[in-house]
Scaffold this motif. Structure first.
Motif, PDB file in Angstrom:
ATOM      1  N   UNK A 116      -3.838  10.634  -5.109  1.00 18.80           N
ATOM      2  CA  UNK A 116      -3.149   9.821  -6.122  1.00 18.80           C
ATOM      3  C   UNK A 116      -2.336   8.698  -5.472  1.00 18.80           C
ATOM      4  N   UNK A 117      -1.881   8.898  -4.234  1.00 16.63           N
ATOM      5  CA  UNK A 117      -1.237   7.795  -3.509  1.00 16.63           C
ATOM      6  C   UNK A 117      -2.262   6.716  -3.213  1.00 16.63           C
ATOM      7  N   UNK A 118      -3.455   7.129  -2.739  1.00 20.49           N
ATOM      8  CA  UNK A 118      -4.515   6.158  -2.420  1.00 20.49           C
ATOM      9  C   UNK A 118      -5.012   5.432  -3.660  1.00 20.49           C
ATOM     10  N   UNK A 119      -4.906   6.086  -4.808  1.00 23.82           N
ATOM     11  CA  UNK A 119      -5.313   5.433  -6.069  1.00 23.82           C
ATOM     12  C   UNK A 119      -4.237   4.502  -6.621  1.00 23.82           C
ATOM     13  N   UNK A 120      -3.062   4.525  -6.000  1.00 22.85           N
ATOM     14  CA  UNK A 120      -1.981   3.670  -6.449  1.00 22.85           C
ATOM     15  C   UNK A 120      -1.158   4.234  -7.592  1.00 22.85           C
ATOM     16  N   UNK A 121      -1.371   5.499  -7.952  1.00 20.68           N
ATOM     17  CA  UNK A 121      -0.607   6.098  -9.051  1.00 20.68           C
ATOM     18  C   UNK A 121       0.841   6.352  -8.641  1.00 20.68           C
ATOM     19  N   UNK A 122       1.065   6.658  -7.380  1.00 20.92           N
ATOM     20  CA  UNK A 122       2.418   6.792  -6.843  1.00 20.92           C
ATOM     21  C   UNK A 122       2.564   5.834  -5.672  1.00 20.92           C
ATOM     22  N   UNK A 123       3.723   5.219  -5.562  1.00 19.13           N
ATOM     23  CA  UNK A 123       4.061   4.509  -4.339  1.00 19.13           C
ATOM     24  C   UNK A 123       4.564   5.520  -3.310  1.00 19.13           C
ATOM     25  N   UNK A 124       4.302   5.242  -2.055  1.00 24.97           N
ATOM     26  CA  UNK A 124       4.757   6.150  -1.007  1.00 24.97           C
ATOM     27  C   UNK A 124       6.270   6.302  -1.035  1.00 24.97           C
ATOM     28  N   UNK A 172       8.157   4.600   4.584  1.00 23.22           N
ATOM     29  CA  UNK A 172       7.436   4.620   3.312  1.00 23.22           C
ATOM     30  C   UNK A 172       7.282   3.198   2.755  1.00 23.22           C
ATOM     31  N   UNK A 173       8.333   2.412   2.843  1.00 25.85           N
ATOM     32  CA  UNK A 173       8.240   1.029   2.360  1.00 25.85           C
ATOM     33  C   UNK A 173       7.238   0.239   3.186  1.00 25.85           C
ATOM     34  N   UNK A 174       7.220   0.468   4.489  1.00 28.68           N
ATOM     35  CA  UNK A 174       6.243  -0.219   5.349  1.00 28.68           C
ATOM     36  C   UNK A 174       4.810   0.179   4.962  1.00 28.68           C
ATOM     37  N   UNK A 175       4.615   1.465   4.656  1.00 24.33           N
ATOM     38  CA  UNK A 175       3.290   1.922   4.237  1.00 24.33           C
ATOM     39  C   UNK A 175       2.885   1.281   2.910  1.00 24.33           C
ATOM     40  N   UNK A 176       3.826   1.174   1.993  1.00 24.70           N
ATOM     41  CA  UNK A 176       3.529   0.527   0.706  1.00 24.70           C
ATOM     42  C   UNK A 176       3.165  -0.937   0.902  1.00 24.70           C
ATOM     43  N   UNK A 177       3.880  -1.596   1.803  1.00 25.54           N
ATOM     44  CA  UNK A 177       3.596  -3.012   2.065  1.00 25.54           C
ATOM     45  C   UNK A 177       2.204  -3.176   2.653  1.00 25.54           C
ATOM     46  N   UNK A 178       1.852  -2.303   3.594  1.00 22.92           N
ATOM     47  CA  UNK A 178       0.510  -2.349   4.182  1.00 22.92           C
ATOM     48  C   UNK A 178      -0.552  -2.132   3.106  1.00 22.92           C
ATOM     49  N   UNK A 179      -0.322  -1.160   2.235  1.00 29.62           N
ATOM     50  CA  UNK A 179      -1.298  -0.846   1.187  1.00 29.62           C
ATOM     51  C   UNK A 179      -1.423  -2.016   0.197  1.00 29.62           C
ATOM     52  N   UNK A 180      -0.291  -2.632  -0.110  1.00 31.38           N
ATOM     53  CA  UNK A 180      -0.300  -3.768  -1.036  1.00 31.38           C
ATOM     54  C   UNK A 180      -1.084  -4.945  -0.462  1.00 31.38           C
ATOM     55  N   UNK A 181      -0.931  -5.181   0.844  1.00 32.64           N
ATOM     56  CA  UNK A 181      -1.588  -6.329   1.473  1.00 32.64           C
ATOM     57  C   UNK A 181      -3.068  -6.083   1.750  1.00 32.64           C
ATOM     58  N   UNK A 182      -3.393  -4.865   2.168  1.00 35.84           N
ATOM     59  CA  UNK A 182      -4.773  -4.588   2.609  1.00 35.84           C
ATOM     60  C   UNK A 182      -5.611  -3.862   1.577  1.00 35.84           C
ATOM     61  N   UNK A 183      -4.933  -3.170   0.653  1.00 33.29           N
ATOM     62  CA  UNK A 183      -5.662  -2.338  -0.304  1.00 33.29           C
ATOM     63  C   UNK A 183      -6.197  -1.058   0.295  1.00 33.29           C
ATOM     64  N   UNK A 184      -5.782  -0.749   1.532  1.00 35.27           N
ATOM     65  CA  UNK A 184      -6.270   0.437   2.228  1.00 35.27           C
ATOM     66  C   UNK A 184      -5.101   1.243   2.781  1.00 35.27           C
TER      67      UNK A 184
END
Length: 542
Positions: free
Chosen positions: A48-56, A89-101
């Motif tokens: 669900x984190x990878x699906x974007x349902x929860x932010x890290x 966690x914020x750094x991980x969210x930023x990475x996910x937002x920028x890369x989608x991965x």
């Protein structure tokens, strides 16, 4: 009017405090935070984190809050790493937002680690006052490995003084209490992990094991523990008053996971094992897969053979322990694809506990006692009669001990083939974790049921089976088997109605241990899956 005995029993029952529901009912966690911390296993939360349902950040924040609540109830933490964790966690969210991965396969997973593992910038005291206020300058390899996979370490957890006891208590952070029943021990030495995971303050944790320090807290807190073979999980980066590389010449600690299910153990190990060799020099190349004769839909394979090893030959299991092992054996006999065989206790098994103890003390515990005595620190209750200064062994004495170890290993090896010596006939063995139920504080007794399999380097895991029931009490009934020796005599005090009110064990968890041959770690995981699934399935109605 109540009799004096009944009054004492009532008083003890009144003191039986279970705090497991308090995080859910205290009002400090929002409904969203309760959903995050209670509704998922490891793979589900990662999905669900990878699906974007929860932010890290919200996941890590929820677990930090729950870990803080667990700590107030049990004293399970030593170093809360909440600010550090939220930044990651914020750094991980930023990475996910920028890369989608995601960063890695454990992206956003909140985990905890035992206090003995180094985390840069904070102490690793191992419960010794002398080591306080000496922050680590770098992470332990397993911390780097977890973070490279995307996991977030949210806290370090409490240990006994010098990581040397099976009850978690020290003079720096106090005693960690068992959230299921604060009259009973939380176990050790990975006791803080046991408590925080049981209370869902962490999704999983990493502990260490040399005498049972992963499997015992798992037993005491009704969770799952996995002690791997040497070289599967990075261990280096520990503090604690030993001569350099002591494990290379004596008995070697191993690191491994604790979690709330077999599946969660596997979710960590499947990513740690293939990468471990990149993070520590004595980790071995490994794959988290193998050939196991479990029946799969549509597949043709032989039965899984599970042996029942009822004793270590040194200490006789107390009646409820013998009963629950037999119940599991009977359940497995009714499980399709499983064959159950009795394993005669190898005479050499009784030698393992003594050998393990002597190998742990090859340095006379002199460096450790120097650290403790340097500040005038007293020994904790569990260690007062068990630890002191000894004599360092000479190279010749150490060599003789290792020769004895090799002889024991050769003898015990026969139990896997049932003396045929031609092919392996036994895939896994079930065995008690301890010869007694979860005892009261500072009363844990026999080490041999767990330390023996460190000496032999057999992977071993613990599985909770059921709770201690009224029918297990056998009030007024005594053990009549001959006493085997001093350890057996001490163990029976935990059942003697003159020295214990057996009702203290009511509703405590009863667990079993699963063991496989050396380096058959994946097979241990698969065997634990089969056994856990069998004991979880309710019996069919007649």
């Amino acid at each position: 009017m109540l009799s004096l005995a009944e009054s004492i029993t009532d008083a003890k029952q009144y003191q039986r405090v279970n705090v497991m529901d308090i995080p859910r009912t205290c009002g400090l966690l929002t409904n969203r935070e309760l959903e995050i911390t209670e509704n998922w296993d490891v793979r589900g939360l990662l999905r669900v984190i990878a699906e974007g349902r929860y932010k890290t950040e919200e996941v890590v924040g929820a677990f930090c809050k729950r870990a803080a609540i667990a700590h107030q109830l049990t004293r399970c933490l030593t170093e809360p790493l909440f600010d550090r964790a939220l930044k990651q966690a914020r750094d991980l969210d930023l990475h996910f937002q920028r890369s989608g991965k995601p960063v890695g396969p454990l992206h956003g997973l909140p985990v905890t680690v035992k206090d003995s593992f180094n985390v840069k910038g904070v102490d690793s005291t191992t419960g010794i006052a002398h080591l306080a206020f000496q922050p680590a300058t770098e992470n332990s390899p397993v911390v780097d490995l977890l973070e490279s996979l995307g996991a977030v370490v949210i806290a370090k957890t409490n240990v006994p003084q010098a990581v040397a006891a099976l009850d978690t208590c020290n003079n720096l952070f106090g005693r960690t209490l068992n959230p299921l029943n604060r009259q009973l021990t939380v176990g050790g030495s990975t006791g803080g992990e046991g408590a925080v995971i049981a209370m869902r303050g962490s999704m999983a944790g990493i502990g260490t094991d040399i005498g049972g320090s992963i499997r015992v807290p798992a037993m005491c807190n009704e969770i799952y523990g996995f002690k791997p073979s040497i070289g599967r999980v990075p261990y280096r980066g520990q503090e604690g008053g030993h001569i350099p590389a002591k494990g290379r010449i004596s008995l070697q600690f191993v690191a491994g996971p604790l979690a709330r299910s077999v599946a969660d153990l596997g979710a960590l190990m499947e990513h740690i094992v293939p990468r471990a060799e990149l993070f520590e020099e004595d980790c071995i190349p490994g794959r988290w897969q193998g050939e196991f004769p479990a029946r799969l839909p549509g597949a043709q394979s032989r039965n899984v053979t599970i042996g029942v090893l009822r004793s270590d030959g040194l200490v006789e299991p107390l009646p409820p322990i013998a009963r629950v092992l037999d119940e599991v054996a009977q359940t497995l006999r009714k499980t399709p694809g499983v064959e159950v065989v009795e394993i005669p206790v190898p005479p050499a098994l009784a030698k393992c506990q003594g050998l393990a103890g002597r190998l742990m003390g090859i340095d006379g515990r002199l460096p450790l006692m120097d650290l403790i005595e340097s500040t005038g620190e007293p020994l904790i209750p569990w260690l007062q009669s068990r630890m002191g200064r000894g004599r360092e062994l000479t190279a010749a004495q150490l060599g003789e001990l290792q020769a004895q170890r090799s002889a024991v290993e050769r003898e015990v090896l026969k139990m896997w083939t049932l003396n045929s010596g031609v092919e392996r006939r036994v895939d896994a063995i079930i065995h008690p974790v301890a010869p007694h139920p979860v005892p009261e504080i500072d009363r844990y007794n026999a080490l041999g049921y767990t330390s023996s399999f460190v000496l032999l380097d057999y992977p071993a895991g613990s599985i909770p089976v059921r709770r201690f029931q009224e029918s297990d009490l056998e009030l007024g009934k005594h053990m009549d088997a001959p006493v085997l020796g001093s350890w057996d005599k001490a163990n029976r005090l935990l059942w003697d109605e003159k020295t214990v009110d057996r009702r203290v064990y009511l509703d405590s968890p009863l667990s079993i241990q699963v063991i496989t041959p050396k380096q058959h770690d994946y097979e241990l995981f698969r065997a634990m899956e089969i056994i856990d699934r069998a004991v979880r399935v309710p019996p069919a109605k007649l």
